[in-house]
Write a protein that holds these residues in place. Sequence first.
Motif, PDB file in Angstrom:
ATOM      1  N   UNK A 152      12.741  -2.851 -82.223  1.00 31.62           N
ATOM      2  CA  UNK A 152      12.717  -2.248 -83.550  1.00 31.62           C
ATOM      3  C   UNK A 152      11.580  -1.222 -83.688  1.00 31.62           C
ATOM      4  N   UNK A 153      10.556  -1.313 -82.834  1.00 31.72           N
ATOM      5  CA  UNK A 153       9.410  -0.411 -82.925  1.00 31.72           C
ATOM      6  C   UNK A 153       9.341   0.596 -81.789  1.00 31.72           C
ATOM      7  N   UNK A 154      10.324   0.577 -80.911  1.00 27.67           N
ATOM      8  CA  UNK A 154      10.271   1.405 -79.702  1.00 27.67           C
ATOM      9  C   UNK A 154      10.163   2.883 -80.034  1.00 27.67           C
ATOM     10  N   UNK A 155      10.961   3.354 -80.933  1.00 26.55           N
ATOM     11  CA  UNK A 155      10.941   4.776 -81.265  1.00 26.55           C
ATOM     12  C   UNK A 155       9.756   5.076 -82.176  1.00 26.55           C
ATOM     13  N   UNK A 156       9.129   6.191 -81.912  1.00 26.23           N
ATOM     14  CA  UNK A 156       8.063   6.627 -82.810  1.00 26.23           C
ATOM     15  C   UNK A 156       8.722   7.013 -84.128  1.00 26.23           C
ATOM     16  N   UNK A 157       8.269   6.458 -85.202  1.00 26.71           N
ATOM     17  CA  UNK A 157       8.870   6.716 -86.498  1.00 26.71           C
ATOM     18  C   UNK A 157       7.850   7.418 -87.389  1.00 26.71           C
ATOM     19  N   UNK A 158       7.875   8.762 -87.358  1.00 26.53           N
ATOM     20  CA  UNK A 158       6.872   9.524 -88.100  1.00 26.53           C
ATOM     21  C   UNK A 158       6.791   9.181 -89.578  1.00 26.53           C
ATOM     22  N   UNK A 159       7.914   8.923 -90.212  1.00 20.57           N
ATOM     23  CA  UNK A 159       7.845   8.629 -91.650  1.00 20.57           C
ATOM     24  C   UNK A 159       7.046   7.351 -91.910  1.00 20.57           C
ATOM     25  N   UNK A 160       7.175   6.353 -91.033  1.00 22.63           N
ATOM     26  CA  UNK A 160       6.396   5.128 -91.202  1.00 22.63           C
ATOM     27  C   UNK A 160       4.910   5.388 -90.998  1.00 22.63           C
ATOM     28  N   UNK A 161       4.604   6.269 -90.072  1.00 22.48           N
ATOM     29  CA  UNK A 161       3.207   6.608 -89.822  1.00 22.48           C
ATOM     30  C   UNK A 161       2.588   7.299 -91.032  1.00 22.48           C
ATOM     31  N   UNK A 162       3.307   8.261 -91.589  1.00 18.88           N
ATOM     32  CA  UNK A 162       2.802   8.984 -92.760  1.00 18.88           C
ATOM     33  C   UNK A 162       2.675   8.039 -93.946  1.00 18.88           C
ATOM     34  N   UNK A 163       3.678   7.213 -94.175  1.00 18.40           N
ATOM     35  CA  UNK A 163       3.633   6.253 -95.287  1.00 18.40           C
ATOM     36  C   UNK A 163       2.477   5.274 -95.097  1.00 18.40           C
TER      37      UNK A 163
END
Length: 180
Positions: A152-163
């Motif tokens: 579930x966390x493998x892909x870098x998820x930019x929106x989660x990082x910004x949030x």
Amino acid sequence: MTQTRFDRSLLFDSSPPASTVVHDLGLLVLRLVVGLSMAGHGTMKLFGWFGGPGLTATGKGFTMAGYPAGDAMAVIAGLSETLGGLGLALGLLTPLAGAALTGVFVNILDVRGFDAYFPPKGIELEVVLFASVIALTLTGPGRYAVDHYLPVLRASRPRYSVIALLAGAVVGFVVLLVRD
């Protein structure tokens, strides 16, 4: 003249960015140095390790800095630094680790003040560490990280990082509101 439009997918694309072994090794080195440094600072506060003051003295320091319930603030700061630092070092729940450390740095910078940038009374080191936390949170931990091996966390998820960074900043500023 051609007008270029901002492509939202650049910021909110959930696919992992292309990376190389060297890129991922660079992220690993940065994560380990910054994360373990922050975890070390946290354990200095919590347990007095590495010549640190320990919880009682840290709590008194928080009280002198104008925080109510200095002992509770010392525990919160120590846990945020320790767990956030370990999360960053391991690349585990990287956006959450970045959020925890962002809240810490908002308070550190406010307490230290902005009177000087360079030592002996400046905030140079804090700014460099904070910028490293922000950069690592935004780029993701790379392939040599626990997040890379969790589906579930493998892909870098930019929106989660910004949030996460925004949430950490908001919590950090809310904590500043209770400070005298």
